[in-house]
Scaffold this motif. Sequence first.
Motif, PDB file in Angstrom:
ATOM      1  N   ASN A   1       0.844  -1.190   0.000  1.00  0.00           N
ATOM      2  CA  ASN A   1       0.000   0.000   0.000  1.00  0.00           C
ATOM      3  C   ASN A   1       0.885   1.248   0.000  1.00  0.00           C
ATOM      4  N   THR A   2       0.652   2.154  -0.912  1.00  0.00           N
ATOM      5  CA  THR A   2       1.514   3.335  -1.040  1.00  0.00           C
ATOM      6  C   THR A   2       0.950   4.569  -0.337  1.00  0.00           C
ATOM      7  N   VAL A   3      -0.078   4.400   0.502  1.00  0.00           N
ATOM      8  CA  VAL A   3      -0.724   5.562   1.114  1.00  0.00           C
ATOM      9  C   VAL A   3       0.238   6.357   1.989  1.00  0.00           C
ATOM     10  N   LEU A   4       1.247   5.710   2.590  1.00  0.00           N
ATOM     11  CA  LEU A   4       2.175   6.434   3.459  1.00  0.00           C
ATOM     12  C   LEU A   4       3.031   7.426   2.684  1.00  0.00           C
ATOM     13  N   PHE A   5       3.133   7.239   1.368  1.00  0.00           N
ATOM     14  CA  PHE A   5       3.914   8.184   0.564  1.00  0.00           C
ATOM     15  C   PHE A   5       3.144   9.480   0.310  1.00  0.00           C
ATOM     16  N   ASP A   6       1.937   9.589   0.838  1.00  0.00           N
ATOM     17  CA  ASP A   6       1.260  10.893   0.852  1.00  0.00           C
ATOM     18  C   ASP A   6       1.952  11.841   1.820  1.00  0.00           C
ATOM     19  N   TYR A   7       2.760  11.291   2.755  1.00  0.00           N
ATOM     20  CA  TYR A   7       3.375  12.098   3.804  1.00  0.00           C
ATOM     21  C   TYR A   7       4.905  12.058   3.772  1.00  0.00           C
ATOM     22  N   VAL A   8       5.473  11.110   3.071  1.00  0.00           N
ATOM     23  CA  VAL A   8       6.932  11.017   2.985  1.00  0.00           C
ATOM     24  C   VAL A   8       7.336  10.854   1.530  1.00  0.00           C
ATOM     25  N   ASP A   9       8.588  11.202   1.238  1.00  0.00           N
ATOM     26  CA  ASP A   9       9.108  11.065  -0.122  1.00  0.00           C
ATOM     27  C   ASP A   9       9.856   9.757  -0.333  1.00  0.00           C
ATOM     28  N   SER A  10      10.402   9.205   0.753  1.00  0.00           N
ATOM     29  CA  SER A  10      11.162   7.964   0.599  1.00  0.00           C
ATOM     30  C   SER A  10      11.262   7.241   1.935  1.00  0.00           C
ATOM     31  N   LEU A  11      11.619   5.956   1.851  1.00  0.00           N
ATOM     32  CA  LEU A  11      11.913   5.135   3.014  1.00  0.00           C
ATOM     33  C   LEU A  11      13.333   4.612   2.887  1.00  0.00           C
ATOM     34  N   VAL A  12      14.082   4.632   3.982  1.00  0.00           N
ATOM     35  CA  VAL A  12      15.447   4.100   4.015  1.00  0.00           C
ATOM     36  C   VAL A  12      15.443   2.793   4.780  1.00  0.00           C
ATOM     37  N   PHE A  13      16.030   1.763   4.185  1.00  0.00           N
ATOM     38  CA  PHE A  13      16.073   0.457   4.830  1.00  0.00           C
ATOM     39  C   PHE A  13      17.450   0.152   5.399  1.00  0.00           C
ATOM     40  N   ASP A  14      17.452  -0.669   6.445  1.00  0.00           N
ATOM     41  CA  ASP A  14      18.671  -1.141   7.100  1.00  0.00           C
ATOM     42  C   ASP A  14      19.490   0.046   7.608  1.00  0.00           C
ATOM     43  N   GLU A  15      20.815  -0.069   7.611  1.00  0.00           N
ATOM     44  CA  GLU A  15      21.634   1.019   8.156  1.00  0.00           C
ATOM     45  C   GLU A  15      21.485   2.277   7.304  1.00  0.00           C
ATOM     46  N   GLY A  16      21.345   3.404   7.973  1.00  0.00           N
ATOM     47  CA  GLY A  16      21.040   4.631   7.251  1.00  0.00           C
ATOM     48  C   GLY A  16      22.230   5.446   6.800  1.00  0.00           C
ATOM     49  N   GLU A  17      23.454   5.087   7.257  1.00  0.00           N
ATOM     50  CA  GLU A  17      24.604   5.940   6.986  1.00  0.00           C
ATOM     51  C   GLU A  17      24.808   6.191   5.495  1.00  0.00           C
ATOM     52  N   LEU A  18      25.020   5.124   4.733  1.00  0.00           N
ATOM     53  CA  LEU A  18      25.338   5.286   3.316  1.00  0.00           C
ATOM     54  C   LEU A  18      24.153   5.808   2.511  1.00  0.00           C
ATOM     55  N   PRO A  19      22.933   5.291   2.687  1.00  0.00           N
ATOM     56  CA  PRO A  19      21.809   5.859   1.942  1.00  0.00           C
ATOM     57  C   PRO A  19      21.583   7.341   2.208  1.00  0.00           C
ATOM     58  N   LEU A  20      21.722   7.774   3.458  1.00  0.00           N
ATOM     59  CA  LEU A  20      21.535   9.196   3.744  1.00  0.00           C
ATOM     60  C   LEU A  20      22.624  10.045   3.110  1.00  0.00           C
ATOM     61  N   GLU A  21      23.857   9.556   3.132  1.00  0.00           N
ATOM     62  CA  GLU A  21      24.946  10.276   2.476  1.00  0.00           C
ATOM     63  C   GLU A  21      24.667  10.413   0.978  1.00  0.00           C
ATOM     64  N   GLN A  22      24.270   9.307   0.357  1.00  0.00           N
ATOM     65  CA  GLN A  22      23.996   9.332  -1.082  1.00  0.00           C
ATOM     66  C   GLN A  22      22.794  10.219  -1.395  1.00  0.00           C
ATOM     67  N   LEU A  23      21.764  10.161  -0.539  1.00  0.00           N
ATOM     68  CA  LEU A  23      20.571  10.973  -0.764  1.00  0.00           C
ATOM     69  C   LEU A  23      20.897  12.458  -0.677  1.00  0.00           C
ATOM     70  N   ALA A  24      21.686  12.849   0.325  1.00  0.00           N
ATOM     71  CA  ALA A  24      22.059  14.255   0.476  1.00  0.00           C
ATOM     72  C   ALA A  24      22.848  14.744  -0.733  1.00  0.00           C
ATOM     73  N   ARG A  25      23.785  13.924  -1.194  1.00  0.00           N
ATOM     74  CA  ARG A  25      24.605  14.329  -2.347  1.00  0.00           C
ATOM     75  C   ARG A  25      23.765  14.381  -3.625  1.00  0.00           C
ATOM     76  N   GLU A  26      22.855  13.441  -3.777  1.00  0.00           N
ATOM     77  CA  GLU A  26      22.023  13.404  -4.978  1.00  0.00           C
ATOM     78  C   GLU A  26      21.109  14.620  -5.055  1.00  0.00           C
ATOM     79  N   LEU A  27      20.492  14.975  -3.922  1.00  0.00           N
ATOM     80  CA  LEU A  27      19.574  16.115  -3.908  1.00  0.00           C
ATOM     81  C   LEU A  27      20.303  17.445  -4.048  1.00  0.00           C
TER      82      LEU A  27
END
Length: 631
Positions: free
Chosen positions: A231-257
Amino acid sequence: MKKEAEVLLINPPFAEPRPYISIPTLVSYLESRGIRTAAYDLNCEFFYRFLTRERIRRGIEYVSERFLELNGRDELAFREMLEYTVCCDLLRDMEEHLGKLTLALLPFSDFQILRSLELESLLSGLTTAPYFPELLISKPQFTYASPYFEYSTADIAESTGHESFYSALLREIIAEILDEYEPRVAGISIVLTEQVVPAFLAARIIKELKPDLHVTVGGPFVSTYLKDLKNTVLFDYVDSLVFDEGELPLEQLARELAGTKPDLGRVQNLAYLKNGSLVSTPPAETLPAEASPPPDYRALPLDRYLVSERNAEMLFRLSKGCSWHRCTFCRTDIAMCREYRQAPHSFVYESLLEVIRDTGCGRFRFTSEDSDPLLLEHISKRLLEDGISIKWRCHARVDARFTRERGELYRKAGCTSLYLGVESFSDRILRMMNKGITCGLIDRVLTELGGGVPVRLYMMVGFPGETEEEALAGYGKVRSLLEQGLIGDYKYSIFEMQSGSEVGEHPERFGLSDLSRYPRSDLPSEILEFESRGMPRERALMLAAEFEKNRREWDPQLDRVCERYEETVEHVTVKGDPVEVRFNVKEILERMAHSTGLYFLPRIGEWIRYGEQHITPVRAARRASQPLSTV
């Protein structure tokens, strides 16, 4: 002028009012990678602003009046039974802590005085009681009782439009945060189920105030329950979900944006909507344990936490994952469990020293699943050599490397509790659990330690196939160990069938049938009921509760909730006067527990819905000691 921050990390309500490790860990990593990062603890700030004299007085008045109203009736429906027991408990706490409560209400009292009074349980209950069935309770553990169900995406979505006791305050605080910072990414970390509903409300508020701000949500709850989201209803309030350890995904997300043409597909371990369809990116690489600097607790307002300085305890991680990751009852399929990493001993110790220097804290809980005995030895020796005095406790597997000498060394270096996951004293059950230990090994380790360091056991009741005789024999063994002084305490829990565990994925291998989840659950929540070849589920629940009640004979500091499940309440003090309790609180609790199979307050909305359908009202007795009659 706004403060600079590319990433803003948020800890949402409702966790215990103390610092948690996840956000300080992410802050230290992102800062080490050159990404300006700020942290905000909404949980801490909520308590700081919500616990006012006005709300405390209002809560006292409400509890007093509501108790008198319910106590004057001849009959209580299920919802009223539950509120009645809450009011009784709060009134008794008020009487027990009258002196401290009086001090909290004096005109000159401030937040620092509230911290010193150590009344977080009572104050949380009083200030939220007027909002029943939505409230905060701390017995037997800290819980946000929500009318919404955290394992239902429909409930989560609906909850964001509900005006709760914290909605207005969250809007006020978040507006101030966004006025102070202008980040590209707002990351919300959900560690506990109690944080799910307020976390998505916080996300909705952020998107309403700053529609262009990228809101991402991560943490253990997201990795465990939202990974196979349909169900994608939660994406009405968030843009993305990060799975498992957040260090590398958050770093990549910040650089990408930060780029001119951001592409979320290049960010690992991310889920997001693309053209209306849910997209999940490939897993991130596993970082070595030493890739993350020590958690930066300086990012948090340590002087604004409700927990007193005397009871303040910092969390520190010795390793990541579990070195065994084979237990059949555990979620071994998630990366947070199966990917074990431990940094070099010297690195771990120097990191601990840095946290000690930065925080000035003298109490620590090492959060690793299975602390390495050799690492504990290294830390203990270095603490003693450097003349550093702290108190600490940790969890570990039953390991032959735990010797008497090491146990005594740990104690000298400040170890107050060594928690060992034993679960059962039946070799047959241990093999089914795939614990990798035997009763013989458990006996040898406990005898070798010989009480030189305080040992506390984690025990389990109701594993599939376990008989009542095996459970009782195990409890008898625990009592014998207590009498011999080989352990200082224990903790019994009921077996829970978790998605992602071997039992949960292959119940037929363990003789389980007739599985049922909570109604309305579309997320992989724990299985509520099942049929087993062993003792009935209801009997296992009753044994677990009974074993826990008996703990107070050995631990006088145990929370008085156990006593309150046994004693009959005949009078409470209301506005200075004794009032006869017309309903038998003990029997109400027993009836609710017996009828629902639940001995402690669970997700309250689910419980009320069930109780209203299945539990008959109770009539008042002429005296509390008389039996209740049913309609």
